[in-house]
Enzyme design. Structure first.
Site, PDB file in Angstrom:
ATOM      1  N   SER A   1     -19.783  14.595  12.646  1.00 40.29           N
ATOM      2  CA  SER A   1     -20.353  14.019  13.865  1.00 40.29           C
ATOM      3  C   SER A   1     -21.826  13.731  13.596  1.00 40.29           C
ATOM      4  O   SER A   1     -22.406  14.270  12.649  1.00 40.29           O
ATOM      5  CB  SER A   1     -20.228  15.052  14.990  1.00 40.29           C
ATOM      6  OG  SER A   1     -21.034  14.711  16.085  1.00 40.29           O
TER       7      SER A   1
ATOM      8  N   TYR B   1     -21.330  24.003  17.883  1.00 43.25           N
ATOM      9  CA  TYR B   1     -20.709  22.721  17.506  1.00 43.25           C
ATOM     10  C   TYR B   1     -21.483  22.062  16.365  1.00 43.25           C
ATOM     11  O   TYR B   1     -20.884  21.613  15.373  1.00 43.25           O
ATOM     12  CB  TYR B   1     -20.652  21.792  18.723  1.00 43.25           C
ATOM     13  CG  TYR B   1     -19.959  20.465  18.448  1.00 43.25           C
ATOM     14  CD1 TYR B   1     -18.565  20.380  18.412  1.00 43.25           C
ATOM     15  CD2 TYR B   1     -20.689  19.301  18.236  1.00 43.25           C
ATOM     16  CE1 TYR B   1     -17.923  19.167  18.162  1.00 43.25           C
ATOM     17  CE2 TYR B   1     -20.056  18.087  17.987  1.00 43.25           C
ATOM     18  CZ  TYR B   1     -18.668  18.029  17.956  1.00 43.25           C
ATOM     19  OH  TYR B   1     -18.041  16.822  17.704  1.00 43.25           O
TER      20      TYR B   1
HETATM   21  N1  LIG Z   1     -15.905  12.142  21.199  1.00 37.87           N
HETATM   22  C1  LIG Z   1     -17.051  12.163  20.602  1.00 37.87           C
HETATM   23  O1  LIG Z   1     -18.081  11.787  21.160  1.00 37.87           O
HETATM   24  C2  LIG Z   1     -17.154  12.607  19.167  1.00 37.87           C
HETATM   25  C3  LIG Z   1     -18.308  12.282  18.456  1.00 37.87           C
HETATM   26  C4  LIG Z   1     -18.413  12.703  17.133  1.00 37.87           C
HETATM   27  C5  LIG Z   1     -17.394  13.430  16.539  1.00 37.87           C
HETATM   28  N2  LIG Z   1     -16.292  13.732  17.268  1.00 37.87           N
HETATM   29  C6  LIG Z   1     -15.239  14.501  16.597  1.00 37.87           C
HETATM   30  O2  LIG Z   1     -14.095  13.666  16.448  1.00 37.87           O
HETATM   31  C7  LIG Z   1     -12.897  14.427  16.565  1.00 37.87           C
HETATM   32  C8  LIG Z   1     -12.003  13.826  17.634  1.00 37.87           C
HETATM   33  O3  LIG Z   1     -12.729  13.790  18.839  1.00 37.87           O
HETATM   34  P1  LIG Z   1     -12.098  13.168  20.165  1.00 37.87           P
HETATM   35  O4  LIG Z   1     -13.227  12.848  21.052  1.00 37.87           O
HETATM   36  O5  LIG Z   1     -11.107  12.129  19.840  1.00 37.87           O
HETATM   37  O6  LIG Z   1     -11.361  14.470  20.739  1.00 37.87           O
HETATM   38  P2  LIG Z   1     -10.266  14.591  21.900  1.00 37.87           P
HETATM   39  O7  LIG Z   1     -10.623  15.793  22.685  1.00 37.87           O
HETATM   40  O8  LIG Z   1     -10.078  13.307  22.607  1.00 37.87           O
HETATM   41  O9  LIG Z   1      -8.939  14.884  21.050  1.00 37.87           O
HETATM   42  C9  LIG Z   1      -8.860  16.006  20.237  1.00 37.87           C
HETATM   43  C10 LIG Z   1      -7.389  16.333  20.005  1.00 37.87           C
HETATM   44  O10 LIG Z   1      -7.353  17.494  19.160  1.00 37.87           O
HETATM   45  C11 LIG Z   1      -6.357  18.359  19.668  1.00 37.87           C
HETATM   46  N3  LIG Z   1      -6.616  19.753  19.266  1.00 37.87           N
HETATM   47  C12 LIG Z   1      -7.567  20.589  19.761  1.00 37.87           C
HETATM   48  N4  LIG Z   1      -7.436  21.806  19.213  1.00 37.87           N
HETATM   49  C13 LIG Z   1      -6.404  21.740  18.343  1.00 37.87           C
HETATM   50  C14 LIG Z   1      -5.793  22.670  17.467  1.00 37.87           C
HETATM   51  N5  LIG Z   1      -6.200  23.939  17.404  1.00 37.87           N
HETATM   52  N6  LIG Z   1      -4.752  22.248  16.701  1.00 37.87           N
HETATM   53  C15 LIG Z   1      -4.310  20.973  16.776  1.00 37.87           C
HETATM   54  N7  LIG Z   1      -4.845  20.056  17.586  1.00 37.87           N
HETATM   55  C16 LIG Z   1      -5.881  20.433  18.368  1.00 37.87           C
HETATM   56  C17 LIG Z   1      -6.416  18.182  21.176  1.00 37.87           C
HETATM   57  O11 LIG Z   1      -5.228  18.627  21.814  1.00 37.87           O
HETATM   58  C18 LIG Z   1      -6.644  16.680  21.287  1.00 37.87           C
HETATM   59  O12 LIG Z   1      -5.428  15.988  21.352  1.00 37.87           O
HETATM   60  C19 LIG Z   1     -13.352  15.851  16.849  1.00 37.87           C
HETATM   61  O13 LIG Z   1     -13.394  16.560  15.641  1.00 37.87           O
HETATM   62  C20 LIG Z   1     -14.753  15.691  17.396  1.00 37.87           C
HETATM   63  O14 LIG Z   1     -15.525  16.823  17.181  1.00 37.87           O
HETATM   64  C21 LIG Z   1     -16.146  13.332  18.556  1.00 37.87           C
END
Ligand SMILES: NC(=O)c1ccc[n+]([C@@H]2O[C@H](COP(=O)([O-])OP(=O)(O)OC[C@H]3O[C@@H](n4cnc5c(N)ncnc54)[C@H](O)[C@@H]3O)[C@@H](O)[C@H]2O)c1
Length: 329
Positions: A205, A218
């Site tokens: 991220s 985080y």
């Molecule tokens: N959304 C943002 O702004 C952002 C920015 C930078 C990085 N990220 C990173 O990108 C990735 C995806 O983010 P997103 O926004 O699409 O998340 P999201 O919350 O939309 O989706 C995450 C998915 O991971 C699943 N999950 C959570 N814990 C789990 C576990 N223990 N085992 C299996 N599945 C599990 C959830 O059920 C969900 O379906 C994450 O690693 C997040 O940290 C997100």
């Protein structure tokens, strides 16, 4: 007998290692000549790496095909993972979706099937649990085949000051965002190493590039992902496993619901990205074998330039941009 001179020089009280003074003039000359030669070679390599980077910037590499690849996406039930599942399926890859949210995961896979792509499979897996990862990985290997592209995407983001983060939240953040990457690497790397072929993509991220308030655990977890991927790159490079690619992606804020209370000053230029846009950028980074990318691209250069300033300068820039996350409590 070799006479060893115990150096009296010390740095902050730490003794320097002893220096062997018994080397002949000829040997010392050879050593110096070798160092000079190595330095010249190093400069040549550095120039080559610069030239290569400029060439790749002007002539971007052609994205490689993912047709026939077996892509495993953790967290495929929602957000970027879900969009990635759609994208890879649409390009002819077999998609394996893992998630703890069984319903969402199955919905993603059945939507892919409805769009006319039969090669998509849903598995329940809690990636924070090593046993669960190994058990489900074995099932995938038997029922679908060897995973050739692993996308470590699942993640959580409790957003509040460190003193308000519970022990359970902190442990879960590291179990899901960091340790899960170790478990999936250990489960899927052996087949990749055996074939000297594969690709691992990790979701870090922008919070893995600079620290942000309300995100102490985080940020730590996302810095860790970047470090682990860099270290794995070294392991594979030294083992000459040059056909296993690694890509670390650092997205800016994406509108998936994970960022509950985003704060953006320049919303014309720095508004939240859509999950579709982010997924396309992640896939392109994988297809072009990028090692480290930000989404959008310019964030990486911006961070690198800002880091050239003293810390105070970087903080001025951060305050000026004023983007981040308010506490979700
Ligand atoms: N959304 C943002 O702004 C952002 C920015 C930078 C990085 N990220 C990173 O990108 C990735 C995806 O983010 P997103 O926004 O699409 O998340 P999201 O919350 O939309 O989706 C995450 C998915 O991971 C699943 N999950 C959570 N814990 C789990 C576990 N223990 N085992 C299996 N599945 C599990 C959830 O059920 C969900 O379906 C994450 O690693 C997040 O940290 C997100």
């Amino acid at each position: 007998m070799v006479e060893v001179h115990k150096s009296k020089m010390s740095l902050n009280g730490i003794q320097q290692p002893p220096y062997n003074r018994n080397k002949s003039i000829g040997r010392q000359f050879l050593e110096v000549a070798q160092i000079i030669g190595d330095v010249c070679l190093l400069f040549l390599y550095l120039l080559y790496s610069l030239g290569d980077a400029i060439y790749r910037y002007v002539v971007p590499p052609t994205p490689k095909s993912v047709k026939g690849e077996i892509v495993l996406i953790t967290g495929a039930g929602h957000g970027m993972g879900k969009e990635l599942a759609f994208l890879y399926a649409s390009k002819g890859a077999t998609v394996v979706g893992w998630d703890v949210n069984k319903k969402n995961n199955e919905e993603t896979i059945s939507e892919i099937n409805q769009r006319g792509y039969p090669h998509a499979y849903a598995y329940y897996c809690d990636v924070s649990k090593r046993d669960s990862v190994f058990e489900v990985a074995k099932k995938v290997q038997q029922e679908v085949g060897d995973v050739t592209i692993l996308i470590n995407n699942a993640g959580i983001m409790p957003t509040h000051p460190i003193l308000d983060q519970t022990q359970e939240e902190i442990e879960r953040t590291f179990s899901i965002n960091v340790l899960a990457h170790c478990w999936t690497m250990q489960a899927f790397l052996p087949a990749m190493k055996k074939n000297n072929r594969g690709h691992i993509v990790a979701l870090s991220s922008c919070a893995g590039l600079f620290g942000l308030e309300n995100l102490v655990p985080y940020c730590g977890s996302k810095f860790a992902v970047r470090g682990m991927m860099e270290a794995l790159h070294e392991e594979l490079r030294l083992e000459k496993l040059d056909r296993i690619e690694l890509t670390t992606v650092c997205p800016y804020m994406v509108d998936t619901g994970l960022c509950k209370r985003p704060r953006v000053r320049f919303d014309r230029f720095m508004r939240l990205l859509t999950p579709e846009y982010a997924a396309k950028a992640i896939m392109k980074a994988q297809q072009t074998n990028m090692k480290l990318v930000t989404v959008p691209n310019y964030m990486l250069s911006l961070t690198n330039y800002v880091r050239l300033f003293p810390l105070k300068g970087a903080i001025y820039v951060k305050d000026f941009i004023n983007a981040g996350l308010e506490s979700d409590l």
